[in-house]
Design a protein around this motif. Sequence first.
Motif, PDB file in Angstrom:
ATOM      1  N   TYR A 143     103.169  26.711  68.130  1.00 54.03           N
ATOM      2  CA  TYR A 143     103.726  26.750  66.852  1.00 54.03           C
ATOM      3  C   TYR A 143     102.776  26.014  65.914  1.00 54.03           C
ATOM      4  O   TYR A 143     102.033  24.881  66.121  1.00 54.03           O
ATOM      5  CB  TYR A 143     105.207  26.336  66.531  1.00 54.03           C
ATOM      6  CG  TYR A 143     105.617  25.071  66.866  1.00 54.03           C
ATOM      7  CD1 TYR A 143     105.357  23.830  65.927  1.00 54.03           C
ATOM      8  CD2 TYR A 143     106.029  24.601  68.104  1.00 54.03           C
ATOM      9  CE1 TYR A 143     105.890  22.732  66.224  1.00 54.03           C
ATOM     10  CE2 TYR A 143     106.284  23.368  68.573  1.00 54.03           C
ATOM     11  CZ  TYR A 143     106.212  22.443  67.484  1.00 54.03           C
ATOM     12  OH  TYR A 143     106.512  20.883  67.795  1.00 54.03           O
ATOM     13  N   VAL A 163     104.926  31.251  68.527  1.00 51.74           N
ATOM     14  CA  VAL A 163     105.022  32.331  69.665  1.00 51.74           C
ATOM     15  C   VAL A 163     105.541  31.579  70.951  1.00 51.74           C
ATOM     16  O   VAL A 163     105.072  30.666  71.449  1.00 51.74           O
ATOM     17  CB  VAL A 163     103.819  33.186  69.736  1.00 51.74           C
ATOM     18  CG1 VAL A 163     102.520  32.231  70.447  1.00 51.74           C
ATOM     19  CG2 VAL A 163     103.663  34.566  70.586  1.00 51.74           C
ATOM     20  N   THR A 182     108.574  35.861  68.924  1.00 52.10           N
ATOM     21  CA  THR A 182     108.171  34.959  68.076  1.00 52.10           C
ATOM     22  C   THR A 182     109.491  34.266  67.653  1.00 52.10           C
ATOM     23  O   THR A 182     110.298  34.622  67.925  1.00 52.10           O
ATOM     24  CB  THR A 182     107.707  35.679  66.896  1.00 52.10           C
ATOM     25  OG1 THR A 182     108.493  36.724  66.314  1.00 52.10           O
ATOM     26  CG2 THR A 182     106.407  36.694  67.343  1.00 52.10           C
TER      27      THR A 182
END
Length: 223
Positions: A36, A219, A184
């Motif tokens: 992230y 993700v 996500t």
Amino acid sequence: MHLANSIRQPAFAALTFLAVWATADDAFADMVFSAYGGVQGATGSNVTTSDGADFDPNWSGKSFSNPPYYGVRGTWWLDELNAPNWGVSLDYTHAKVYGDLGNTPGWSHFEFTDGLNLLTANALYRFQDPSRKWTPYLGAGAGINVPHVEVTRASGRTFDYEFGGLALQAQAGVSYEISKHWATFVEYKGNYSFVDNVSIDSGDTLKTRVFTNAVNFGVSFKF
């Protein structure tokens, strides 16, 4: 205190641990690796030094300046322990903070930008519903902070990784399933770091508290 050269990059330890997880068997079944970035700000207490400095650093984050703010995380959801909504994670965050030189006592450089490295172990709870692709979650935990202390002042220069002390973490977010293996997520994550008596030049030490707060976008890959 100064860290040994073998652990000068805290990210290496975190990534190594996550790699071990990735090769483990399926005892925990639902194992997830996440990466992230996002927007990170900072605030905190005054900076004090052993030679008498005491000032408000007016911290800023500058998330997208080099080196950028980012993080990686490994999560085990405890499906095989009959607790599918509960999980544990190991989270490495490359946070960073810049001191306002207008507030410092004649210092020409003051940053923890490579970075204020955080490594935490956390408990997570997710609110699953098989009828939807999105899943809210909460988490909290504790670990350590390892700042890269960058101080330049008339008496000398400090540029080194040091052990800061305890770090606390809290987070809340929502993940969205894209496919069987990919998702996500967006989350808020806050960390409180106790930076205690790290060494600077001339045998002096520095102490402060730093609260970093971030909105993360990431993700995840599910093994």
